[in-house]
Design a protein around this motif. Sequence first.
Motif, PDB file in Angstrom:
ATOM      1  N   ASP A  50       0.866  -1.176   0.000  1.00 47.18           N
ATOM      2  CA  ASP A  50       0.000   0.000   0.000  1.00 47.18           C
ATOM      3  C   ASP A  50       0.902   1.226   0.000  1.00 47.18           C
ATOM      4  O   ASP A  50       1.648   1.445   0.970  1.00 47.18           O
ATOM      5  CB  ASP A  50      -0.900   0.002   1.240  1.00 47.18           C
ATOM      6  N   SER A  65      -2.079  11.083   1.634  1.00 44.43           N
ATOM      7  CA  SER A  65      -2.324   9.777   1.012  1.00 44.43           C
ATOM      8  C   SER A  65      -2.559   9.875  -0.489  1.00 44.43           C
ATOM      9  O   SER A  65      -3.092  10.863  -0.986  1.00 44.43           O
ATOM     10  CB  SER A  65      -3.530   9.095   1.659  1.00 44.43           C
ATOM     11  N   ASN A 109      -6.597   3.264   5.051  1.00 45.52           N
ATOM     12  CA  ASN A 109      -5.326   3.953   5.268  1.00 45.52           C
ATOM     13  C   ASN A 109      -5.299   5.355   4.678  1.00 45.52           C
ATOM     14  O   ASN A 109      -4.286   6.040   4.778  1.00 45.52           O
ATOM     15  CB  ASN A 109      -4.169   3.142   4.676  1.00 45.52           C
ATOM     16  N   ASN A 122       0.456   4.141   0.633  1.00 44.16           N
ATOM     17  CA  ASN A 122       0.214   5.072   1.735  1.00 44.16           C
ATOM     18  C   ASN A 122       0.854   4.612   3.043  1.00 44.16           C
ATOM     19  O   ASN A 122       0.937   5.382   3.999  1.00 44.16           O
ATOM     20  CB  ASN A 122      -1.297   5.252   1.940  1.00 44.16           C
ATOM     21  N   MET A 123       1.305   3.357   3.079  1.00 43.67           N
ATOM     22  CA  MET A 123       1.934   2.832   4.289  1.00 43.67           C
ATOM     23  C   MET A 123       3.438   2.647   4.123  1.00 43.67           C
ATOM     24  O   MET A 123       4.130   2.291   5.067  1.00 43.67           O
ATOM     25  CB  MET A 123       1.306   1.464   4.644  1.00 43.67           C
TER      26      MET A 123
END
Length: 432
Positions: free
Chosen positions: A225, A258, A289, A227-228
């Motif tokens: 991901d 994000s 997220n 965003n992580m």
Amino acid sequence: MRKNYYQKVAFLGMFLIILLAFQKYTSKEKEDFSEVKFISENTISLNLSEFEPNDLDEKQWQNLGFTEKQIATILNYKKIVGGKFTSKEQLKKCYAFSPEKFVELESYIMLPETNKDAKSNHFKSFEKKSITISGKFNPDHYSTNDWAKMGFSERQAEAIVKYKSYLGGSFISKEKFKECFIINEENYQKLEPYLILPSKTPEDYKSYTKNYNVEKSKIKYHSFDPNMLTIDGWKAFGFSEKQANTIVNYRDRNLKGSFKNLEDLQKCFVISAEKFEELKPYIKFDPSNFAKTEGKKVEIKQQETDFSKIDLNSITFKKLLEFGLDEKAAGSIIGFRKKLGGFMNKEQILSTYNIDKELVGKLISTCPINTSNVPRYTLVDAPEGWLKDHPYFKYSADKIIFYRISNPDDKKIWKFLKLKPEYEARMKLYLK
């Protein structure tokens, strides 16, 4: 001589003439080229892109898979038809093009189907585009979109990026860049002064390419991901520390915490089109997220600077980054301001290349502008160096210098220049 001797000589002569005529008639054969096929000894896979056959030199025809004899035939045929191919139909008649070869290249040839189409509006789509260069640049950092913005077609841009990948991810030198098939001599001459590359190819470039490919093969992709992902996570996917920092800053500052979709990620300028395609199958977005901007503050560094007090003609590169601009946009603004000697109005900033106009719009609405220190002259008194270096004056500099010798009056010089109103208006921003 006796009479019968003359008769024998005449009879023999007639017999020889009849024999020669008969031999010539029976040995005459019609030329038939239907079975002739042109082949190359080494069959290679071609990275084809749109091309104008009238612009190709011998080496570029060779890159298309033709032999030296075939190339000589094509160039001779070009002279015969008046020095220029005018249609695909005409080009197809050249003996060097076998039916199979012509079918292979037909969709990439930038010519009308027939001579009748040459005058039609349809042919306008094949007209050559002129490339525009904003300043010095490193072609290694350019994506397909960047080349397209410069003036190349989409296929040509893709071919340039593929060629870079073939070399190992870098053009290495101006020499290697020049070898790119779709960069013709005319375009190379325009680009060469602006290329930030060494002139000569280093002797060890093959080992560099080998090491690059080895490093590339070590990258192990997995589902993630974006965003992580931390800076170390981006570095594990082959990005440098500087690139990884830029991606994270772009996400946290420009996008408020994000990436919402693939398009957001693709817009980040440090992620090339090729790299994005490598990452794409592994990208998995988890909506949980996404940074929640409603009711909660995103955990990013708050701006410590009061930008309402910073002059646009003195704002630094670091302050532009703090506001949220990426390095490419910040560098473009600083570079353009330096060439101008300072901005005279805020609209000039919006005309800068490589910027997010929405974000820059917020910047210019926040920051004031002070033009008191921007150099201004009259056409008569302006230094020659300033005229020749200034982006707005350099194309008319020689004329201004010539006219003011015998006509030291600004009004008269303007009349002689006969410029478009928009060009004259922006030049007058920097005149007293």
